[in-house]
Design a protein around this motif. Structure first.
Motif, PDB file in Angstrom:
ATOM      1  N   ALA A 166       8.860  14.115 -66.069  1.00 59.69           N
ATOM      2  CA  ALA A 166       7.705  13.574 -65.355  1.00 59.69           C
ATOM      3  C   ALA A 166       6.866  14.712 -64.800  1.00 59.69           C
ATOM      4  O   ALA A 166       7.373  15.802 -64.514  1.00 59.69           O
ATOM      5  CB  ALA A 166       8.162  12.653 -64.220  1.00 59.69           C
ATOM      6  N   ASP A 167       5.566  14.450 -64.658  1.00 61.16           N
ATOM      7  CA  ASP A 167       4.646  15.460 -64.130  1.00 61.16           C
ATOM      8  C   ASP A 167       4.596  15.463 -62.614  1.00 61.16           C
ATOM      9  O   ASP A 167       4.330  16.500 -62.001  1.00 61.16           O
ATOM     10  CB  ASP A 167       3.235  15.218 -64.683  1.00 61.16           C
ATOM     11  N   SER A 211      14.667  17.045 -56.908  1.00 61.26           N
ATOM     12  CA  SER A 211      14.511  17.164 -58.363  1.00 61.26           C
ATOM     13  C   SER A 211      13.704  18.388 -58.782  1.00 61.26           C
ATOM     14  O   SER A 211      13.834  18.877 -59.906  1.00 61.26           O
ATOM     15  CB  SER A 211      13.824  15.911 -58.913  1.00 61.26           C
ATOM     16  N   GLY A 212      12.831  18.856 -57.892  1.00 58.05           N
ATOM     17  CA  GLY A 212      11.936  19.945 -58.253  1.00 58.05           C
ATOM     18  C   GLY A 212      10.653  19.471 -58.909  1.00 58.05           C
ATOM     19  O   GLY A 212       9.763  20.280 -59.207  1.00 58.05           O
ATOM     20  N   ILE A 213      10.510  18.168 -59.134  1.00 54.44           N
ATOM     21  CA  ILE A 213       9.259  17.623 -59.672  1.00 54.44           C
ATOM     22  C   ILE A 213       8.237  17.559 -58.535  1.00 54.44           C
ATOM     23  O   ILE A 213       8.556  17.075 -57.456  1.00 54.44           O
ATOM     24  CB  ILE A 213       9.476  16.213 -60.262  1.00 54.44           C
ATOM     25  N   ASP A 236      -3.548  10.767 -68.136  1.00 56.85           N
ATOM     26  CA  ASP A 236      -2.685  11.518 -69.053  1.00 56.85           C
ATOM     27  C   ASP A 236      -1.441  12.079 -68.379  1.00 56.85           C
ATOM     28  O   ASP A 236      -0.814  13.013 -68.905  1.00 56.85           O
ATOM     29  CB  ASP A 236      -3.473  12.658 -69.720  1.00 56.85           C
ATOM     30  N   LYS A 237      -1.057  11.512 -67.238  1.00 57.07           N
ATOM     31  CA  LYS A 237       0.117  12.010 -66.507  1.00 57.07           C
ATOM     32  C   LYS A 237       1.320  11.082 -66.706  1.00 57.07           C
ATOM     33  O   LYS A 237       1.190   9.873 -66.885  1.00 57.07           O
ATOM     34  CB  LYS A 237      -0.182  12.105 -65.008  1.00 57.07           C
ATOM     35  N   LEU A 263      -2.199   1.645 -62.738  1.00 60.69           N
ATOM     36  CA  LEU A 263      -2.044   3.038 -63.150  1.00 60.69           C
ATOM     37  C   LEU A 263      -2.333   3.223 -64.638  1.00 60.69           C
ATOM     38  O   LEU A 263      -3.004   4.176 -65.032  1.00 60.69           O
ATOM     39  CB  LEU A 263      -0.638   3.520 -62.812  1.00 60.69           C
ATOM     40  N   TYR A 264      -1.841   2.306 -65.470  1.00 57.56           N
ATOM     41  CA  TYR A 264      -2.143   2.384 -66.897  1.00 57.56           C
ATOM     42  C   TYR A 264      -3.646   2.259 -67.142  1.00 57.56           C
ATOM     43  O   TYR A 264      -4.214   2.979 -67.977  1.00 57.56           O
ATOM     44  CB  TYR A 264      -1.398   1.288 -67.664  1.00 57.56           C
ATOM     45  N   HIS A 265      -4.282   1.354 -66.416  1.00 55.30           N
ATOM     46  CA  HIS A 265      -5.727   1.156 -66.573  1.00 55.30           C
ATOM     47  C   HIS A 265      -6.496   2.433 -66.227  1.00 55.30           C
ATOM     48  O   HIS A 265      -7.569   2.697 -66.791  1.00 55.30           O
ATOM     49  CB  HIS A 265      -6.191   0.004 -65.687  1.00 55.30           C
ATOM     50  N   ASN A 266      -5.932   3.223 -65.294  1.00 56.98           N
ATOM     51  CA  ASN A 266      -6.577   4.462 -64.879  1.00 56.98           C
ATOM     52  C   ASN A 266      -6.065   5.675 -65.651  1.00 56.98           C
ATOM     53  O   ASN A 266      -6.263   6.814 -65.220  1.00 56.98           O
ATOM     54  CB  ASN A 266      -6.407   4.662 -63.371  1.00 56.98           C
ATOM     55  N   GLY A 267      -5.410   5.432 -66.800  1.00 52.64           N
ATOM     56  CA  GLY A 267      -5.115   6.517 -67.720  1.00 52.64           C
ATOM     57  C   GLY A 267      -3.726   7.096 -67.683  1.00 52.64           C
ATOM     58  O   GLY A 267      -3.457   8.106 -68.358  1.00 52.64           O
ATOM     59  N   ALA A 268      -2.795   6.500 -66.907  1.00 53.01           N
ATOM     60  CA  ALA A 268      -1.431   7.039 -66.864  1.00 53.01           C
ATOM     61  C   ALA A 268      -0.774   6.948 -68.233  1.00 53.01           C
ATOM     62  O   ALA A 268      -0.914   5.956 -68.946  1.00 53.01           O
ATOM     63  CB  ALA A 268      -0.603   6.297 -65.833  1.00 53.01           C
TER      64      ALA A 268
END
Length: 470
Positions: free
Chosen positions: A274-275, A295-297, A339-340, A362-367
């Motif tokens: 994950a980003d 996790s360090g993410i 794109d994240k 979130l999908y609608h906004n490009g995730a």
């Protein structure tokens, strides 16, 4: 849910009462109330706070009311505090909790000579009025409080204001907190431990389960000792409690960090999965911080809660309106979504409708991906001790609906199987929920990890909503 606050002082207490009560606004959305006593004279004010915050509705009252002792509440149910005249004298009363055996208690009251109860809209009896009626069956207020709590099936913490001080009573099994604060010439009783700190009070002590204390400006005297058994509500740490509160020695924010950390360790997610990690504001945010730190993410805020007009969770009756309100409060940050691969953490998954809409948002906004983690295990049972949920049926719970879909029936035996995170049934349930809500991946916090995050012995904690065990 709801919150209560009380003050006894050698000086006018209304200012402290006003702000101490207001600090409980996160616990309720329907009504607020204050009652004060000035030389034996009682005065009360109650306002609807569904569309305006407590402070706005009570600004005039705080300048007009006066007294050296008072009680206040934020309520999601009945109007309170109530002022009562009885053989025990005049008193005001406010409560937080739930009564499951109302009809039986009302019938018994009628049989024992009570002539009537006032009906609220919808035909129900005010639980605080019923509690007062039970108190009045005994020869003293402390005996009456203990009697009322012993008769009530559910949970009930109580503040009783008299001309001589306040009786503060924590519910019999300590499912909710009640703490005492102290400053020069004053004591206070509070549901939330942070509510009095900015008013100059220091932490004095937390009441034990069922303990009853009489507060005066000079003292906090135990008049009924605490019970041995405790079943504190774990969900207060996970969701309802405010981050700066501390319950049974464990701070809410720290407990949520601990939950996030345990989920990260179980997941093993790293940067190649994950980003960023994000929390659903507000209660999901500290869980996400704990996950990110472990996790360090990187932690990020891909949407921002619009606080100027949505500072509180206005909760209408209709599910469609609740979904709209939840969506209106969150504003997307395109650069952190598009794109994240997002790992999103919330406190719990109850019905699933709002989380599904958040994911679609979130999908609608490009995730690119939306991974969901929940700080609480799957909720299998509606709470029967506190007014946590507006669900009318346990089949509103997405975990139960999913079991019904997979099995054709829901039994206690099947609920036990699907509650076990190591069972194949549990894995099937997660996958079915994941597909239904369109998540890239889904995991719940394990019950043992959630309990460990509190730092308290599991035998002292209530997890009925997850396990069905009292």
């Amino acid at each position: 849910m709801g919150g209560i606050f009380g003050v006894v002082s050698k000086h006018d207490c209304v200012f402290d009462l006003f702000f101490g009560t207001d600090y409980h606004s996160h616990l309720g959305t329907k009504r607020g109330g204050m009652a004060v006593c000035d030389n034996g004279k009682f005065e009360r004010s109650i306002h609807n706070i569904e569309n305006s915050p407590f402070r706005t509705k009570f600004e005039r009252d705080v300048n007009e009311m006066k007294g050296n002792c008072g009680i206040g509440c934020i309520s999601d149910t009945e109007p309170q505090p109530l002022i009562v005249r009885s053989h025990l004298g005049n008193f005001a009363i406010t409560t937080v909790g739930r009564i499951n055996n109302t009809e039986a208690l009302v019938k018994r009251a009628f049989d024992e000579g009570t002539t009537h109860f006032l009906e609220m809209s919808g035909g129900s009896i005010n639980p605080t009025e019923l509690t007062a009626a039970l108190i009045n069956r005994q020869d003293s207020i402390p005996e009456g409080i203990r009697y009322a709590q012993s008769m009530i099936e559910g949970s009930m913490s109580i503040l009783v204001l008299t001309a001589n001080g306040i009786y503060a009573a924590r519910d019999l099994l300590g499912r909710t907190p009640l703490v005492i604060g102290k400053k020069e010439d004053a004591f206070c009783a509070s549901f939330e431990s942070f509510a009095y700190l900015n008013l100059g009070y220091d932490n004095y002590r937390e009441l034990g389960p069922g303990e009853i204390v009489h507060l005066t400006p000079e003292s906090a005297e135990t008049v009924m000792p605490p019970m041995e058994q405790m079943k504190f509500c774990t969900f207060l740490w996970v969701y309802y409690g405010y981050s700066s509160s501390t319950y049974e020695g464990m701070n809410v924010e720290q407990m949520r960090y601990n939950c996030g950390a345990s989920m990260a360790r179980r997941d093993g997610f790293k940067l190649d999965h994950a980003d960023s990690v994000a929390g659903i504001p507000d209660s999901g945010t500290p869980h996400a911080i704990g996950y990110a730190n472990t996790s360090g993410i990187p932690f990020a805020r891909p949407f921002i809660k619009y606080t100027p007009t949505w500072t509180r969770s206005f909760t209408p009756q209709k599910q469609s309106q609740r979904n709209l309100i939840a969506r209106m409060k969150l504003l997307p940050v395109d650069a952190l979504i598009r794109d994240k691969r997002l790992l999103l953490i919330d406190d719990s998954l109850v019905r699933g409708t709002q989380m599904r809409e958040t994911t679609e948002f979130l999908y609608h906004n490009g995730a690119k991906e939306v991974h969901i983690r929940l700080a609480c295990p799957p909720i299998m049972y509606g709470c029967k001790y506190l007014n946590f949920s507006r669900n009318t049926s346990e089949m509103d719970l997405i975990a139960r609906r999913t079991i019904l879909k997979l099995e054709g029936e829901v039994t206690e035996e099947k609920l036990a199987l699907y509650s076990n995170p190591d069972s194949p049934q549990y894995a099937r349930m997660l996958e079915e929920i994941r597909k239904e809500l369109n998540f890239t991946s889904l995991n719940f916090n394990r019950l043992d990890d959630m309990l460990a995050a509190t730092g308290i012995s599991p035998c002292k904690l209530c997890t009925y909503c997850c396990t069905g065990k009292e």
